[in-house]
Design an enzyme around this catalytic site. Sequence first.
Site, PDB file in Angstrom:
ATOM      1  N   LYS A 103       0.976  -0.846  -0.208  1.00 60.55           N
ATOM      2  CA  LYS A 103      -0.082   0.032  -0.017  1.00 60.55           C
ATOM      3  C   LYS A 103       0.962   1.233   0.333  1.00 60.55           C
ATOM      4  CE  LYS A 103      -4.222   2.754   0.758  1.00 60.55           C
ATOM      5  NZ  LYS A 103      -4.836   2.826   2.045  1.00 60.55           N
ATOM      6  N   SER A 146       1.646   5.807  -1.591  1.00 57.39           N
ATOM      7  CA  SER A 146       0.460   7.032  -1.771  1.00 57.39           C
ATOM      8  C   SER A 146       0.175   6.265  -3.235  1.00 57.39           C
ATOM      9  CB  SER A 146       1.000   7.738  -0.879  1.00 57.39           C
ATOM     10  OG  SER A 146       1.633   8.550  -0.003  1.00 57.39           O
ATOM     11  N   THR A 178       0.562  11.721  -1.001  1.00 55.34           N
ATOM     12  CA  THR A 178      -0.455  12.208  -1.621  1.00 55.34           C
ATOM     13  C   THR A 178      -1.223  13.399  -0.832  1.00 55.34           C
ATOM     14  OG1 THR A 178      -1.561   9.945  -2.868  1.00 55.34           O
ATOM     15  CG2 THR A 178      -2.935  11.872  -2.105  1.00 55.34           C
ATOM     16  N   ALA A 179      -0.852  13.465   0.124  1.00 51.96           N
ATOM     17  CA  ALA A 179      -1.803  15.021   0.964  1.00 51.96           C
ATOM     18  C   ALA A 179      -0.795  15.857   0.932  1.00 51.96           C
ATOM     19  CB  ALA A 179      -1.755  14.379   2.575  1.00 51.96           C
ATOM     20  N   HIS A 201      -5.402  10.531   7.814  1.00 46.77           N
ATOM     21  CA  HIS A 201      -6.622   9.318   8.927  1.00 46.77           C
ATOM     22  C   HIS A 201      -7.001   9.656   9.714  1.00 46.77           C
ATOM     23  CE1 HIS A 201      -3.387   6.940   6.526  1.00 46.77           C
ATOM     24  NE2 HIS A 201      -2.351   7.031   7.174  1.00 46.77           N
TER      25      HIS A 201
END
Length: 291
Positions: free
Chosen positions: A53, A55, A118-119, A162
């Site tokens: 997993k 980004s 991505t943030a 999150h």
Amino acid sequence: MNIAFSPCPNDTFVFHAWVHGLIPDAPELEVTYADIDKTNGWAIHDQGPEVMKISFAALPWLLERYALLPCGGALGRGCGPLVLMKPDQASQDTEAAGAINPAVLSGKRIAVPSERSTAYLLFRLWAAQHIPGGVGEIVVMSFDEIMPAVRDGRIDAGLVIHEARFTYPSYGLALVADMGSWWEADTGLPIPLGAIIARRDMDIASLARWTRASVQYAWAHPEASQAYVLEHAQEMDPDVVASHIELYVNTFTGNLGKDGYAAIEALLGRAAKEGLVPSFDMKRLHDASEL
């Protein structure tokens, strides 16, 4: 088979069935629980497990070696990263009652969860439009350390992800900006946050099938994963965990679909145009889209 994903409720909820041997014919999983900053780095340097997993923002560095699975990831609406500050450091915008002026971030030290997240990519695109002169120093921290650092004055502001969306008021912090709200208003598309990738020499069709089956099992038996999810959750309050799962595990988790792929193309295409990510073959995003 080796896999790495975060201990966050959405990931443990999605992969619970596969991890616990509940998916017929799926191989046994050896799981590494790791923050997305670590998995981004492992994938970019061709290290770590064969399935991870990561980004979506890290994909341009990876697409020649890894395939994007069409399921298992995190996209959505109303689930974007937040920029937070202590209220006494945030000035009020007199032109928009109650809103904090983004210019308050000019020259500030800001903590982010990963340079390739991505943030942070969304933040950079947003900041280019809203912060004259730009921000100051960027400091990478584990996502669970950011709010305490802002609260304690060790950092001026924090970009959080999150479950922080639900818990930041308990740290006495104020919302400066919601990257998701800005992105959705600007594009009309969902926010592409986390992707499931696999090495291209693997059986991608089977991986997609097993991942989707694990998602579908989670939806059909939501109570089955509760103990496993709570065991690994950073935020142990069951209500927060339930809200986290409801927000981040949605139809895009089962299948990226047309809107999901459009969102990924929009984010990475815009970032490449701005020179924030390397150029890449957009067609490689769709290699597994029909699975």
